[in-house]
Design a protein around this motif. Structure first.
Motif, PDB file in Angstrom:
ATOM      1  N   SER A  12      -6.412  26.500  -0.327  1.00 14.44           N
ATOM      2  CA  SER A  12      -6.349  25.437   0.688  1.00 14.44           C
ATOM      3  C   SER A  12      -7.603  24.569   0.719  1.00 14.44           C
ATOM      4  O   SER A  12      -7.547  23.406   1.109  1.00 14.44           O
ATOM      5  CB  SER A  12      -6.117  26.053   2.073  1.00 14.44           C
ATOM      6  OG  SER A  12      -4.829  26.617   2.169  1.00 14.44           O
ATOM      7  N   GLU A  42      -1.140  21.606   5.965  1.00 13.50           N
ATOM      8  CA  GLU A  42      -2.332  22.452   5.873  1.00 13.50           C
ATOM      9  C   GLU A  42      -3.109  22.477   7.194  1.00 13.50           C
ATOM     10  O   GLU A  42      -3.912  23.385   7.429  1.00 13.50           O
ATOM     11  CB  GLU A  42      -3.249  21.967   4.740  1.00 13.50           C
ATOM     12  CG  GLU A  42      -2.701  22.188   3.345  1.00 13.50           C
ATOM     13  CD  GLU A  42      -2.738  23.647   2.905  1.00 13.50           C
ATOM     14  OE1 GLU A  42      -3.609  24.396   3.384  1.00 13.50           O
ATOM     15  OE2 GLU A  42      -1.874  24.045   2.096  1.00 13.50           O
ATOM     16  N   SER A  43      -2.871  21.489   8.044  1.00  5.64           N
ATOM     17  CA  SER A  43      -3.544  21.429   9.347  1.00  5.64           C
ATOM     18  C   SER A  43      -2.706  22.061  10.456  1.00  5.64           C
ATOM     19  O   SER A  43      -3.071  21.990  11.633  1.00  5.64           O
ATOM     20  CB  SER A  43      -3.846  19.963   9.719  1.00  5.64           C
ATOM     21  OG  SER A  43      -4.675  19.359   8.752  1.00  5.64           O
ATOM     22  N   GLU A  86      -1.535  17.399   3.734  1.00  7.16           N
ATOM     23  CA  GLU A  86      -2.667  17.514   4.661  1.00  7.16           C
ATOM     24  C   GLU A  86      -2.207  17.916   6.060  1.00  7.16           C
ATOM     25  O   GLU A  86      -2.840  18.755   6.720  1.00  7.16           O
ATOM     26  CB  GLU A  86      -3.430  16.183   4.729  1.00  7.16           C
ATOM     27  CG  GLU A  86      -4.202  15.841   3.463  1.00  7.16           C
ATOM     28  CD  GLU A  86      -3.379  15.038   2.455  1.00  7.16           C
ATOM     29  OE1 GLU A  86      -3.988  14.351   1.619  1.00  7.16           O
ATOM     30  OE2 GLU A  86      -2.121  15.119   2.484  1.00  7.16           O
TER      31      GLU A  86
END
Length: 262
Positions: free
Chosen positions: A37, A151-152, A148
């Motif tokens: 990540s 992944e957040s 993104e």
């Protein structure tokens, strides 16, 4: 060798969509999942960087005794798997967008492919697309920003829904009837995609096919585990293990997620 683990890596948490299919098909196989990540997304990186990161991931999994490596990342597969197969002696399983079944089944003769820049611009993707999409209109869209957000921890956010509506608009204008997900992160967006897409648009990803291919290759190499004991998987992340733990329902399933550093 047959009792050794299956190694799986991705540019983050998205490849757990592939891991789930592998674990479901082969629950007696030990699996180790590595989420890079910290370097996500791979889609914006150079081919050289993607190859180097893929080698580092492979080396980490090999150091943990893996008998086969599943490259659960479209961008890494299309840009690095040939190099990996040349450099290492163990089997590698890759993942590519499921263009062929979409093209064969399409009635409108228009399909959409949502993928990263790194996948869409690769030579392997271009070759596969040309092979299977004659007389088919292919609308390719780079999913900029999607990885993104996932992944957040924002896969179900209003921000995600707004971005997907914007990205899908060119495909809808062309009357696609199949949407091919060209990134292992994207299956986590299916609930939101179904809210946006017309009911007659089918969504295709590669997870089940990758799991079946992994089992086939293990069988061919006499590496299939003969144990009938459930094998507890292992998960590694080099950025935020909490995001990974949430996606796999680690607490509910009794899985552990560890931090690792290159």
């Amino acid at each position: 060798m047959s009792s050794k683990p299956i190694g799986i890596f991705d540019s983050g948490v998205g490849g757990t969509s592939i891991w789930k299919e592998i674990h479901s098909l082969m629950p007696f196989e030990k699996t180790i999942y590595l989420a890079d990540s910290r370097n996500a997304p791979y889609g914006e990186k150079s081919v050289k960087d993607i190859v180097e990161l893929s080698k580092k991931n492979t080396d980490k999994l090999l150091s943990m005794g893996c008998k086969i490596i599943v490259v659960a990342c479209n961008t890494a597969t299309t840009n690095a798997i040939n190099e990996l197969r040349y450099l290492y002696s163990i089997p590698f399983i890759g993942i590519e967008p499921a263009i062929k079944p979409a093209a064969l089944k399409s009635q409108t003769k228009a399909i959409g492919i949502l993928a990263t820049k790194g996948t869409l611009s690769s030579a392997l993707f271009s070759k596969t697309s040309e092979l299977h999409t004659q007389n088919i209109k292919v609308i390719e869209v780079e999913g900029n920003g999607l990885v993104e957000l996932i992944e957040s921890g924002k896969k179900d956010s209003p921000e995600m829904e707004s971005l997907l509506k914007q990205l899908l608009q060119p495909m809808l204008l062309q009357k696609i009837d199949y949407l091919v997900l060209g990134c292992s992160h994207y299956p986590y967006l299916i609930p939101t995609l179904k809210k946006i897409l017309p009911e007659d648009v089918q969504i295709i990803d590669s997870g089940e096919a990758v799991a079946r291919q992994t089992k086939s290759v293990l069988t061919q190499h006499d590496l299939l585990n003969t144990s009938t004991s459930f094998a507890r998987p292992e998960f590694l992340s080099n950025k935020n293990p909490v995001i990974l733990a949430d996606l796999i329902n680690a607490e509910e399933n009794g899985f552990s997620v560890s931090y690792f550093d290159f």
